[in-house]
Design a protein around this motif. Structure first.
Motif, mmCIF file in Angstrom:
data_model
loop_
_atom_site.group_PDB
_atom_site.id
_atom_site.type_symbol
_atom_site.label_atom_id
_atom_site.label_comp_id
_atom_site.label_asym_id
_atom_site.label_seq_id
_atom_site.Cartn_x
_atom_site.Cartn_y
_atom_site.Cartn_z
ATOM 1 N N CYS A 30 0.819 -1.209 0.000
ATOM 2 C CA CYS A 30 0.000 0.000 0.000
ATOM 3 C C CYS A 30 0.857 1.266 0.000
ATOM 4 O O CYS A 30 0.421 2.313 -0.506
ATOM 5 N N ALA A 31 2.050 1.177 0.539
ATOM 6 C CA ALA A 31 2.958 2.330 0.558
ATOM 7 C C ALA A 31 3.760 2.460 -0.726
ATOM 8 O O ALA A 31 4.534 3.424 -0.881
ATOM 9 N N GLY A 32 3.614 1.518 -1.631
ATOM 10 C CA GLY A 32 4.338 1.583 -2.901
ATOM 11 C C GLY A 32 5.769 1.113 -2.796
ATOM 12 O O GLY A 32 6.579 1.389 -3.698
ATOM 13 N N GLN A 33 6.114 0.420 -1.752
ATOM 14 C CA GLN A 33 7.471 -0.095 -1.580
ATOM 15 C C GLN A 33 7.595 -1.465 -2.214
ATOM 16 O O GLN A 33 6.614 -2.219 -2.328
ATOM 17 N N SER A 34 8.813 -1.796 -2.598
ATOM 18 C CA SER A 34 9.064 -3.070 -3.262
ATOM 19 C C SER A 34 9.136 -4.199 -2.238
ATOM 20 O O SER A 34 9.472 -4.004 -1.073
ATOM 21 N N ILE A 35 8.796 -5.370 -2.707
ATOM 22 C CA ILE A 35 8.869 -6.586 -1.906
ATOM 23 C C ILE A 35 10.025 -7.419 -2.448
ATOM 24 O O ILE A 35 10.183 -7.565 -3.668
ATOM 25 N N SER A 36 10.815 -7.950 -1.523
ATOM 26 C CA SER A 36 12.043 -8.634 -1.934
ATOM 27 C C SER A 36 11.761 -9.767 -2.907
ATOM 28 O O SER A 36 12.445 -9.915 -3.933
ATOM 29 N N VAL A 37 10.789 -10.574 -2.622
ATOM 30 C CA VAL A 37 10.426 -11.685 -3.510
ATOM 31 C C VAL A 37 8.964 -11.517 -3.904
ATOM 32 O O VAL A 37 8.069 -11.663 -3.060
ATOM 33 N N PRO A 38 8.670 -11.203 -5.160
ATOM 34 C CA PRO A 38 7.271 -11.013 -5.597
ATOM 35 C C PRO A 38 6.554 -12.358 -5.722
ATOM 36 O O PRO A 38 6.348 -12.881 -6.821
ATOM 37 N N ILE A 39 6.180 -12.873 -4.583
ATOM 38 C CA ILE A 39 5.587 -14.206 -4.560
ATOM 39 C C ILE A 39 4.070 -14.150 -4.534
ATOM 40 O O ILE A 39 3.396 -15.190 -4.641
ATOM 41 N N ILE A 40 3.507 -12.957 -4.377
ATOM 42 C CA ILE A 40 2.044 -12.791 -4.307
ATOM 43 C C ILE A 40 1.567 -12.121 -5.580
ATOM 44 O O ILE A 40 2.051 -11.034 -5.940
ATOM 45 N N ALA A 41 0.630 -12.745 -6.255
ATOM 46 C CA ALA A 41 0.126 -12.224 -7.536
ATOM 47 C C ALA A 41 -0.832 -11.068 -7.299
ATOM 48 O O ALA A 41 -1.493 -10.978 -6.254
ATOM 49 N N GLU A 42 -0.910 -10.177 -8.300
ATOM 50 C CA GLU A 42 -1.817 -9.023 -8.260
ATOM 51 C C GLU A 42 -2.945 -9.259 -9.263
ATOM 52 O O GLU A 42 -2.718 -9.272 -10.481
ATOM 53 N N ILE A 43 -4.146 -9.460 -8.783
ATOM 54 C CA ILE A 43 -5.305 -9.720 -9.642
ATOM 55 C C ILE A 43 -6.523 -9.029 -9.047
ATOM 56 O O ILE A 43 -6.499 -8.562 -7.909
ATOM 57 N N ASP A 44 -7.592 -8.984 -9.833
ATOM 58 C CA ASP A 44 -8.895 -8.580 -9.314
ATOM 59 C C ASP A 44 -9.613 -9.859 -8.896
ATOM 60 O O ASP A 44 -10.243 -10.546 -9.704
ATOM 61 N N LEU A 45 -9.506 -10.189 -7.637
ATOM 62 C CA LEU A 45 -9.958 -11.485 -7.139
ATOM 63 C C LEU A 45 -11.449 -11.692 -7.333
ATOM 64 O O LEU A 45 -11.911 -12.826 -7.477
ATOM 65 N N TYR A 46 -12.211 -10.613 -7.362
ATOM 66 C CA TYR A 46 -13.672 -10.739 -7.425
ATOM 67 C C TYR A 46 -14.191 -10.983 -8.842
ATOM 68 O O TYR A 46 -15.401 -10.999 -9.061
ATOM 69 N N LYS A 47 -13.305 -11.191 -9.767
ATOM 70 C CA LYS A 47 -13.700 -11.553 -11.121
ATOM 71 C C LYS A 47 -13.618 -13.057 -11.362
ATOM 72 O O LYS A 47 -13.913 -13.510 -12.473
ATOM 73 N N PHE A 48 -13.230 -13.814 -10.347
ATOM 74 C CA PHE A 48 -12.989 -15.240 -10.527
ATOM 75 C C PHE A 48 -13.739 -16.036 -9.451
ATOM 76 O O PHE A 48 -14.043 -15.533 -8.372
ATOM 77 N N ASP A 49 -13.983 -17.296 -9.785
ATOM 78 C CA ASP A 49 -14.426 -18.256 -8.791
ATOM 79 C C ASP A 49 -13.205 -18.758 -8.025
ATOM 80 O O ASP A 49 -12.093 -18.801 -8.570
ATOM 81 N N PRO A 50 -13.345 -19.176 -6.787
ATOM 82 C CA PRO A 50 -12.168 -19.573 -6.005
ATOM 83 C C PRO A 50 -11.413 -20.763 -6.580
ATOM 84 O O PRO A 50 -10.195 -20.859 -6.417
ATOM 85 N N TRP A 51 -12.112 -21.690 -7.259
ATOM 86 C CA TRP A 51 -11.410 -22.841 -7.829
ATOM 87 C C TRP A 51 -10.600 -22.483 -9.070
ATOM 88 O O TRP A 51 -9.828 -23.305 -9.550
#
Length: 292
Positions: A30-51
């Protein structure tokens, strides 16, 4: 496990705690800082079913992590829109503050329901949503639908499997050509014949000659009914009874020679049984003295 282009050491496992997710991932994102290992994807989660999410995640075995924006359900409100894919997420339990002594984040648990609210089918898919605490989420004057730029979500299935749920509306009908809907043929034609039992031939007579009696004819090309002279039928007429036969059947003569049997008949008229009993009584005059 979807590793993608990540170069991770052997034996690496990603099982962060709630404090680690908020302090080292959500706050930095949220602060716009980098993460050492980009292991978490960025998506619009509410456009998909959980499976569908395990195939989109960058990493995960039995639980998957995502950064996702969150929108408002109403332009002037602070309630989030929980509709997702073919169903919706429903909050369960109370919110849990993350961080001591001051809460830095809020954890919320949600369950996915397949179908439309409020008649959705509860599934085993669970989401832990982490959002920042002490953030002004008022709509303001711009009527912005964006509630949060980023929230961190953990997705998993309670049974540890990739369960798929589809509502009855979304299911495709199976192909059964023999069960295709067919319009019933309720019209008559000159070639139409009716099977009649032999013993009813004398009682039922169908006149196929032309007549002026109209009939209803349904045309499959139109919803209107038209009158057309097709098959005709005769009006059913009952023969009048013959009064001579009826009178002879009702006019019967009573044979008084059967009086002896009627005394034992409980259904015989009372006067008949009394008369028969009187006939069987001896003549009382025979016992009177005779005058010489």
């Amino acid at each position: 496990m979807m590793v993608g282009n990540l170069e991770l050491p052997a034996g690496f496992r990603f099982h962060p705690t709630d404090d680690e997710l908020v302090n080292h991932y959500l706050i930095r994102k949220c602060a716009g800082q980098s993460i050492s290992v980009p292991i978490i994807a960025e998506i619009d989660l509410y456009k998909f079913d959980p499976w569908q999410l395990p195939d989109i995640a960058l990493y995960g075995e039995k639980e998957w992590y995502f950064f996702s924006p969150r929108d408002r359900k109403y332009p002037n409100g602070s309630r989030p829109n929980r509709a997702a894919g073919t169903g919706y997420w429903k909050a369960t339990g109370a919110d849990k503050p993350i961080g001591r002594p001051k809460a830095l984040g809020i954890k919320k648990a949600l369950v996915f329901y397949a179908g439309k609210a409020p008649k959705g089918i509860k599934t085993n898919w669970i989401m832990h949503e982490y959002r920042l605490a002490n953030v002004d989420r008022s709509a303001g004057k711009k009527n912005n639908l964006r509630l949060d730029d980023w929230v961190l979500c953990r997705i998993y299935n309670k049974k540890g499997t990739i369960e798929k749920h589809y509502s009855a509306v979304d299911r495709k009908p199976m192909d059964f050509p023999e069960l295709e809907e067919q319009k019933p043929n309720i019209g008559f034609s000159h070639q139409t014949t009716m099977a009649v039992p032999p013993h009813m031939n004398d009682q039922l007579h169908m006149d196929t000659s032309d007549s002026t009696v109209p009939r209803l004819h349904t045309d499959s090309s139109s919803s209107e009914h038209v009158l057309s002279p097709g098959v005709t039928w005769e009006k059913e007429v009952q023969s009048e009874p013959k009064w001579e036969e009826l009178e002879s059947a009702l006019n019967f003569n009573f044979n008084f020679s059967d009086m002896d049997y009627l005394q034992y008949d409980p259904f015989a008229p009372p006067q008949v049984r009394y008369q028969n009993q009187m006939d069987q009584q001896p003549d009382t005059f025979m016992y009177l003295p005779q005058s010489y």
